[in-house]
Enzyme design. Structure first.
Site, short mmCIF file in Angstrom:
data_model
loop_
_atom_site.label_atom_id
_atom_site.label_comp_id
_atom_site.label_asym_id
_atom_site.label_seq_id
_atom_site.Cartn_x
_atom_site.Cartn_y
_atom_site.Cartn_z
N GLY A 76 0.83 -1.18 0.00
CA GLY A 76 0.00 0.00 0.00
C GLY A 76 0.87 1.24 0.00
CD GLU A 78 0.38 7.80 -4.50
OE1 GLU A 78 1.39 7.76 -5.22
OE2 GLU A 78 -0.77 7.83 -4.96
CG HIS A 82 13.77 2.44 -0.12
ND1 HIS A 82 13.24 2.79 1.11
CD2 HIS A 82 12.84 1.63 -0.71
CE1 HIS A 82 12.06 2.21 1.26
NE2 HIS A 82 11.79 1.52 0.17
N GLY A 155 7.42 -3.14 4.94
CA GLY A 155 7.56 -2.69 6.31
C GLY A 155 7.70 -1.19 6.45
CB CYS A 173 3.89 9.49 1.47
SG CYS A 173 5.38 8.80 2.23
#
Length: 214
Positions: A76, A78, A82, A155, A173
């Protein structure tokens, strides 16, 4: 009898995102099929890359997808980013043995993040209507999960001392005007290895897991 054992991996080197994604899928499939009854937790860092969740608005990627590593994945949320200096934690857990409630699970992850940050004297909280963990109007940690037959995947990530300018290439997001911050903005001496130790400790406290190396 509930199995509270979890395999844990904590690589020191930067790990390529897709390799770790495939590893998560393998553990998820093993739990679903019954080949294994052990949970799996991974803590580490990725190369610079961007990930896009299910149903994400691709307009939130402010660059051409062939300019950087972009991965469309089964979580889930948007688009997010990273990179080295950001601690990523993946939890492949069988919620059938814990609590078959995704809202409970998300609140548990938020609690783990908040307890971690407060261990470094960083005051933070959740924000009504949004996932993740915030310091005022600034976001310091992101959450994105997937779940299949009550076995979780993906996660959360905590910005420790990463290059925040990498977030300028996206709408983080999907929140316009969202400003991202690092732990190092509030605690200059923070070390990602120490953050990793604290996250591991708090996961143990919250889930009562026994950790084993594969």
């Amino acid at each position: 009898m509930i199995n509270r054992t979890s395999i844990i991996k904590q690589p020191d080197k930067i790990s390529f995102f897709y390799d770790v994604y495939k590893l998560q899928k393998e553990y998820q499939d093993s739990l679903i099929s019954g080949k294994s009854n052990m949970n799996f937790i991974w803590l580490g860092e990725h190369q610079l890359c961007y990930t896009v969740g299910r149903g994400s608005n691709m307009d939130n990627l402010l660059f051409s997808a062939d300019e950087q590593d972009v991965f469309k994945i089964d979580r889930g949320g948007e688009v997010t980013c990273h990179m080295p200096g950001q601690l990523v934690t993946y939890l492949v857990l069988d919620l059938s043995n814990l609590n078959k409630d995704l809202n409970w699970y998300l609140r548990k992850i938020e609690k783990i993040i908040i307890k971690t940050l407060r261990s470094f004297n960083i005051n933070c909280s959740t924000k009504d209507g949004f996932t993740g963990v915030w310091i005022g109007e600034r976001k310091i940690a992101s959450i994105g999960i997937g779940c299949k037959r009550w076995v979780t995947i993906h996660g959360f990530s905590i910005n420790v001392n990463c290059k925040l300018e990498n977030f300028n290439k996206i709408v983080p997001c999907g929140i316009k005007g969202c400003q991202m911050v690092n732990m190092s903005d509030y605690n200059k001496n923070v070390d990602i290895k120490e953050v990793k130790k604290i996250v591991k400790k708090i996961i143990h406290e919250e889930f009562n897991f026994n950790f084993v190396s594969e």
